[in-house]
Motif scaffolding. Structure first.
Motif: not given
Length: 423
Positions: A127-135, A366-370, A406-421
């Motif tokens: 995630v840290c290496k993505e171009r969008s640099r969310p963190f 840190y919040k994202f990892l929690l 199932c983790a491939s779909a679940s982690l994508t959706l939850w990670s998206t929501f967590f970052m937005w949060l």
């Protein structure tokens, strides 16, 4: 940041994991035979004893200080909550599905113990290496994220080898007693060679430290010498207390697996925390200007091999789940619901409450990892534990295959929501 951009950012790490996992599965196929059983065993040994401890030590020594360590106090509590809530939901699942007795430990372990080491170590840097640099800055994000993930791995390892280990051991023993099986020494030390479950053993645990038992026996012998002294009636009460202590020590030495608890990853994490928490040690070992920076650089190079090696092993080990077993379909569905729906929902509520009270410092990563700790697939270590006790080995392979698919779909959706949060 727009929700779509966050979705793409969350999707990229998962795709990378899927690609490496697929490569590991292909390499393990009989047609190629590169990651055969012996090869997986040797690679797993290298990862367990060399790569992961090196990764944990280098990351924690570089990024953790005494001040930051104090600020991370909520992480152990957060992991404990994942185990407590997961266990409660797993217990409900057992009651609803009427799971067989020998699978109780497996179900509770899969519901409570997430992959707190491997997956965060893979997802966070990606995630840290993505171009969008969310963190924010890539280097700072990668350094801090790896430190958080390494600490998560060390803490998760302690909980798994104290809690899940004993859950599986107890459930396998109960099933063995219910069937009136032979409890001979040969059965106690033998491990299953196939994917079939072995319900005819009731081991104390092959990894129980003989040194721990020996120390308890030596201490007990010393107490017996003291008891033999005729020092009068006043001494009798002390004798009774000493006898109770002796019995407790013997019992604890047989049940607590200190060698499994203090794994190389945990030891590496402890050393890394000590170096990071003591500024003098950190100045000597960490940084380009450090006199002994070559040591830390070499350890860091070893740690860089951990993530690809672990991911290849996950893919190779999932191949066992394709062979099938007698695992009940409702149990698999129930574990998926607990891990990917119920637990993450509880995690969002807990983190929101903790932020509102002011228990967590304001670091989005840190919040994202929690939050991520609530949405992870079951820990890979559960497979090792079931093999040690021969309780639901084939069923565990099927559960791992289903949950990681199932983790491939679940982690994508939850990670998206967590970052937005958190952003």
């Amino acid at each position: 940041m727009e929700f779509w951009k966050l979705f793409v950012t969350a999707l990229m790490p998962v795709l990378k994991v899927l690609f490496l996992t697929a490569v590991g599965t292909i390499l393990a196929l009989d047609r190629f035979g590169i990651l055969k059983k012996d090869a997986r065993m040797h690679l797993n040994t290298m990862v367990f004893f060399v790569f992961i401890p090196a990764l944990a030590l280098s990351n924690l020594a570089e990024a953790i200080t005494f001040k930051s360590l104090v600020m991370l106090w909520f992480m152990p509590l957060n992991i404990l909550l994942t185990f407590i809530i997961g266990s409660a939901l797993g217990w409900l699942l057992i009651k609803i599905t009427r799971a067989p007795r020998h699978l109780h430990g497996l179900v509770l372990g899969c519901c409570s113990a997430g992959n707190l080491g491997n997956m965060p170590l893979i997802i966070v840097p990606a995630v840290c290496k993505e171009r969008s640099r969310p963190f924010g800055d890539k280097d700072a994000c990668n350094r801090n994220g790896l430190a958080y993930a390494s600490l998560s791995m060390a803490l998760g390892n302690i909980f798994i080898w104290t809690y899940v280990y004993n859950l599986v051991r107890i459930s396998s023993c109960k099933n063995s007693k219910a069937n009136d099986v032979d409890d001979s020494p040969m059965n106690l030390v033998s491990l299953p060679e196939t994917g079939q479950e072995n319900t005819s053993t009731c081991p104390v645990g092959p990894l129980v430290s003989a040194e721990n038992v020996s120390q308890a026996n030596d201490f007990a012998s010393g107490l017996e010498i003291e008891i033999a002294r005729p020092d009068g009636v006043a001494k009798s009460l002390q004798v009774t207390k000493q006898a109770k202590v002796r019995k407790l020590l013997k019992k604890s030495a047989e049940k607590i697996n200190l060698k499994a608890l203090l794994t190389p990853a945990t030891i590496g994490s402890i050393i890394g925390l000590i170096i990071g928490a003591i500024p003098q040690l950190q100045k000597i070992l960490v940084g380009e200007n450090a006199p002994l920076h070559v040591i830390e650089d070499s350890i860091s190079m070893l740690g860089d091999a951990a993530i690809p090696a672990m991911t290849l092993l996950v893919g190779a080990n999932l191949l066992n789940g394709l062979k099938g077993s007698s695992m009940q379909f409702p149990i698999i569905i129930g574990i998926i619901i607990v891990r990917y729906l119920a637990l993450p929902a509880f995690g969002v509520g807990i983190l929101k409450g903790a932020i509102h009270i002011g228990l967590i410092h304001h670091d989005p990563l840190y919040k994202f990892l929690l939050l991520l700790q609530y949405a992870l697939p079951p820990a890979v270590s559960i497979s090792t534990i079931t093999q040690l006790f021969g309780a639901g080995v084939g069923e565990c392979s099927v559960v791992m295959l289903a949950t990681y698919v199932c983790a491939s779909a679940s982690l994508t959706l939850w990670s998206t929501f967590f970052m937005w949060l958190v952003l």
